[in-house]
Scaffold this active site. Structure first.
Site, PDB file in Angstrom:
ATOM      1  N   GLY A  12       0.702   0.708  28.269  1.00 37.33           N
ATOM      2  CA  GLY A  12      -0.527   0.048  27.799  1.00 37.33           C
ATOM      3  C   GLY A  12      -0.995  -1.028  28.762  1.00 37.33           C
ATOM      4  O   GLY A  12      -1.763  -1.919  28.383  1.00 37.33           O
ATOM      5  N   ALA A  13      -0.563  -0.933  30.025  1.00 38.11           N
ATOM      6  CA  ALA A  13      -0.854  -1.999  30.993  1.00 38.11           C
ATOM      7  C   ALA A  13      -2.261  -1.900  31.577  1.00 38.11           C
ATOM      8  O   ALA A  13      -2.620  -2.679  32.455  1.00 38.11           O
ATOM      9  CB  ALA A  13       0.185  -1.990  32.104  1.00 38.11           C
ATOM     10  N   SER A 138       3.568  -5.897  15.642  1.00 38.58           N
ATOM     11  CA  SER A 138       2.405  -6.644  15.145  1.00 38.58           C
ATOM     12  C   SER A 138       2.843  -7.378  13.886  1.00 38.58           C
ATOM     13  O   SER A 138       3.726  -6.893  13.156  1.00 38.58           O
ATOM     14  CB  SER A 138       1.268  -5.683  14.796  1.00 38.58           C
ATOM     15  OG  SER A 138       0.260  -6.368  14.079  1.00 38.58           O
ATOM     16  N   TYR A 151      -1.202   1.808  10.329  1.00 39.58           N
ATOM     17  CA  TYR A 151      -0.779   1.081  11.541  1.00 39.58           C
ATOM     18  C   TYR A 151       0.350   0.112  11.183  1.00 39.58           C
ATOM     19  O   TYR A 151       1.363   0.025  11.886  1.00 39.58           O
ATOM     20  CB  TYR A 151      -2.010   0.353  12.077  1.00 39.58           C
ATOM     21  CG  TYR A 151      -1.810  -0.654  13.187  1.00 39.58           C
ATOM     22  CD1 TYR A 151      -1.770  -0.252  14.532  1.00 39.58           C
ATOM     23  CD2 TYR A 151      -1.742  -2.020  12.909  1.00 39.58           C
ATOM     24  CE1 TYR A 151      -1.642  -1.191  15.551  1.00 39.58           C
ATOM     25  CE2 TYR A 151      -1.612  -2.955  13.920  1.00 39.58           C
ATOM     26  CZ  TYR A 151      -1.558  -2.537  15.238  1.00 39.58           C
ATOM     27  OH  TYR A 151      -1.443  -3.467  16.242  1.00 39.58           O
ATOM     28  N   ALA A 154       3.519   1.980  10.789  1.00 35.18           N
ATOM     29  CA  ALA A 154       4.104   2.381  12.080  1.00 35.18           C
ATOM     30  C   ALA A 154       4.742   1.178  12.772  1.00 35.18           C
ATOM     31  O   ALA A 154       5.835   1.280  13.350  1.00 35.18           O
ATOM     32  CB  ALA A 154       3.026   2.998  12.972  1.00 35.18           C
TER      33      ALA A 154
HETATM   34  N1  LIG Z   1      -5.035  -7.496  19.995  1.00 40.94           N
HETATM   35  C1  LIG Z   1      -4.454  -7.813  18.863  1.00 40.94           C
HETATM   36  O1  LIG Z   1      -5.011  -8.596  18.045  1.00 40.94           O
HETATM   37  C2  LIG Z   1      -3.093  -7.292  18.519  1.00 40.94           C
HETATM   38  C3  LIG Z   1      -2.431  -7.836  17.415  1.00 40.94           C
HETATM   39  C4  LIG Z   1      -1.169  -7.359  17.098  1.00 40.94           C
HETATM   40  C5  LIG Z   1      -0.574  -6.379  17.867  1.00 40.94           C
HETATM   41  N2  LIG Z   1      -1.234  -5.861  18.932  1.00 40.94           N
HETATM   42  C6  LIG Z   1      -0.547  -4.832  19.708  1.00 40.94           C
HETATM   43  O2  LIG Z   1      -0.512  -5.217  21.076  1.00 40.94           O
HETATM   44  C7  LIG Z   1      -0.480  -4.056  21.895  1.00 40.94           C
HETATM   45  C8  LIG Z   1      -1.584  -4.152  22.935  1.00 40.94           C
HETATM   46  O3  LIG Z   1      -2.837  -4.179  22.251  1.00 40.94           O
HETATM   47  P1  LIG Z   1      -4.170  -4.713  22.932  1.00 40.94           P
HETATM   48  O4  LIG Z   1      -4.838  -5.567  21.944  1.00 40.94           O
HETATM   49  O5  LIG Z   1      -3.885  -5.208  24.297  1.00 40.94           O
HETATM   50  O6  LIG Z   1      -4.982  -3.328  22.986  1.00 40.94           O
HETATM   51  P2  LIG Z   1      -5.945  -2.695  24.097  1.00 40.94           P
HETATM   52  O7  LIG Z   1      -6.727  -1.662  23.376  1.00 40.94           O
HETATM   53  O8  LIG Z   1      -6.650  -3.792  24.826  1.00 40.94           O
HETATM   54  O9  LIG Z   1      -4.905  -2.012  25.087  1.00 40.94           O
HETATM   55  C9  LIG Z   1      -4.113  -0.943  24.656  1.00 40.94           C
HETATM   56  C10 LIG Z   1      -3.762  -0.082  25.865  1.00 40.94           C
HETATM   57  O10 LIG Z   1      -2.925   0.984  25.383  1.00 40.94           O
HETATM   58  C11 LIG Z   1      -3.349   2.177  26.010  1.00 40.94           C
HETATM   59  N3  LIG Z   1      -3.017   3.337  25.183  1.00 40.94           N
HETATM   60  C12 LIG Z   1      -3.506   3.659  23.959  1.00 40.94           C
HETATM   61  N4  LIG Z   1      -3.022   4.835  23.565  1.00 40.94           N
HETATM   62  C13 LIG Z   1      -2.184   5.267  24.550  1.00 40.94           C
HETATM   63  C14 LIG Z   1      -1.386   6.421  24.750  1.00 40.94           C
HETATM   64  N5  LIG Z   1      -1.390   7.435  23.850  1.00 40.94           N
HETATM   65  N6  LIG Z   1      -0.639   6.528  25.874  1.00 40.94           N
HETATM   66  C15 LIG Z   1      -0.660   5.544  26.800  1.00 40.94           C
HETATM   67  N7  LIG Z   1      -1.425   4.436  26.699  1.00 40.94           N
HETATM   68  C16 LIG Z   1      -2.178   4.297  25.584  1.00 40.94           C
HETATM   69  C17 LIG Z   1      -4.861   2.037  26.146  1.00 40.94           C
HETATM   70  O11 LIG Z   1      -5.382   2.927  27.145  1.00 40.94           O
HETATM   71  C18 LIG Z   1      -4.992   0.565  26.527  1.00 40.94           C
HETATM   72  O12 LIG Z   1      -4.936   0.369  27.930  1.00 40.94           O
HETATM   73  C19 LIG Z   1      -0.615  -2.860  20.955  1.00 40.94           C
HETATM   74  O13 LIG Z   1       0.660  -2.340  20.679  1.00 40.94           O
HETATM   75  C20 LIG Z   1      -1.215  -3.465  19.710  1.00 40.94           C
HETATM   76  O14 LIG Z   1      -0.905  -2.721  18.575  1.00 40.94           O
HETATM   77  C21 LIG Z   1      -2.480  -6.290  19.285  1.00 40.94           C
END
Ligand SMILES: NC(=O)c1ccc[n+]([C@@H]2O[C@H](COP(=O)([O-])OP(=O)(O)OC[C@H]3O[C@@H](n4cnc5c(N)ncnc54)[C@H](O)[C@@H]3O)[C@@H](O)[C@H]2O)c1
Length: 245
Positions: A12-13, A138, A151, A154
């Protein structure tokens, strides 16, 4: 914190929290594989730092995960630090969702991390130098979140997976921990309805959402030698939004 020449893989980078983690690890000396299904986005992450390479990896495809693992081992060596940060959701009322959506949410947010861990842990164990795994769950998985019900399920599974994996891998000196972000300023958070974003922000004692770099700080702690005796733990980084034990 010093990660000089440690090999790190961050899923997810290509965006948000994963990008911030990859950049912070590289900034502290690690060589980092920025792994994402959006290769162009991962390449943007890599372009910002000469210690980051971009790798294609789709959490829903076992063959792509194994190709990514082989590519990382070939180009960088065995992984010392694995950060499972990729994630996806589309908030909405549970009763308006369907089976395909549930499968997609669980496949990406739980089973995908199981697949990645299974593939990348084998060379980590064979290298015999211990290692660190940090899973990004999360607070939804700790305390629930209306509109994110599957979600949250999961993510709760990912928390339990973290704890059991920590027990199994302790004999190899591999630490497995979990960071639970609260609302964080990323494209995922910005995709939520305005009303949901405002309500969440008002409920946070600090009255602001996190910056991705603030989540990365907690990940770097778990990935570092400062956490050498910490395993199976769950750290909420949420500005005080959740304080349940
Ligand atoms: N932003 C928030 O408020 C928040 C809160 C709690 C948890 N999270 C968790 O933090 C993590 C990062 O979230 P974020 O907010 O940076 O999201 P984001 O959407 O900015 O980034 C997520 C990244 O994951 C990649 N991705 C998605 N599905 C994929 C797959 N099948 N294979 C490979 N890559 C995949 C996407 O291409 C994207 O680059 C996630 O696990 C999310 O559940 C985010």
């Amino acid at each position: 914190m010093d990660f000089t020449d440690k090999v790190a893989v961050v899923t997810g980078a290509g965006s948000g929290i994963g990008r911030a983690i990859a950049t912070a690890l590289a900034g502290n000396g690690a060589v980092v594989a920025a792994a994402d299904r959006d290769l162009a986005a991962a390449e943007q992450t890599a372009a910002a730092h000469d210690r980051i390479i971009a790798v294609f990896l789709d959490l829903t495809s076992d063959s792509s995960i194994r190709s990514a693992r082989d590519e990382v081992v070939r180009r960088l060596g065995a992984t010392a630090i694995l950060v499972n940060a990729a994630g996806w959701d589309q908030p909405g009322p549970f009763l308006e969702t369907d089976e395909q959506f549930w499968r997609d949410v669980v496949d990406i947010n739980l089973v995908g991390h199981v697949r990645v861990s299974h593939a990348f842990l084998q060379p980590m164990i064979e290298a015999g130098r211990g290692g660190k795994v940090v899973n990004i769950a999360s607070d939804a998985g700790r305390v629930g979140s209306a509109g994110e019900t599957v979600y949250a399920g999961a993510k709760g599974g990912l928390i339990a997976f973290t704890k059991s994996l920590a027990r199994e891998l302790a004999r190899y000196q591999i630490n497995v921990n979990c960071v639970c972000p609260g609302p964080t300023d990323t494209p995922l958070f910005r995709s939520l309805p305005d009303s949901m974003r405002q309500a969440l922000t008002r409920a946070i004692p600090f009255r602001r959402v996190a910056q991705p770099a603030e989540i990365a700080d907690a990940v770097l702690f778990f990935a570092s030698d400062l956490a050498s005796y910490v395993t199976g733990q769950v750290l909420s980084v949420s500005g005080g939004l959740t304080m349940a034990g």
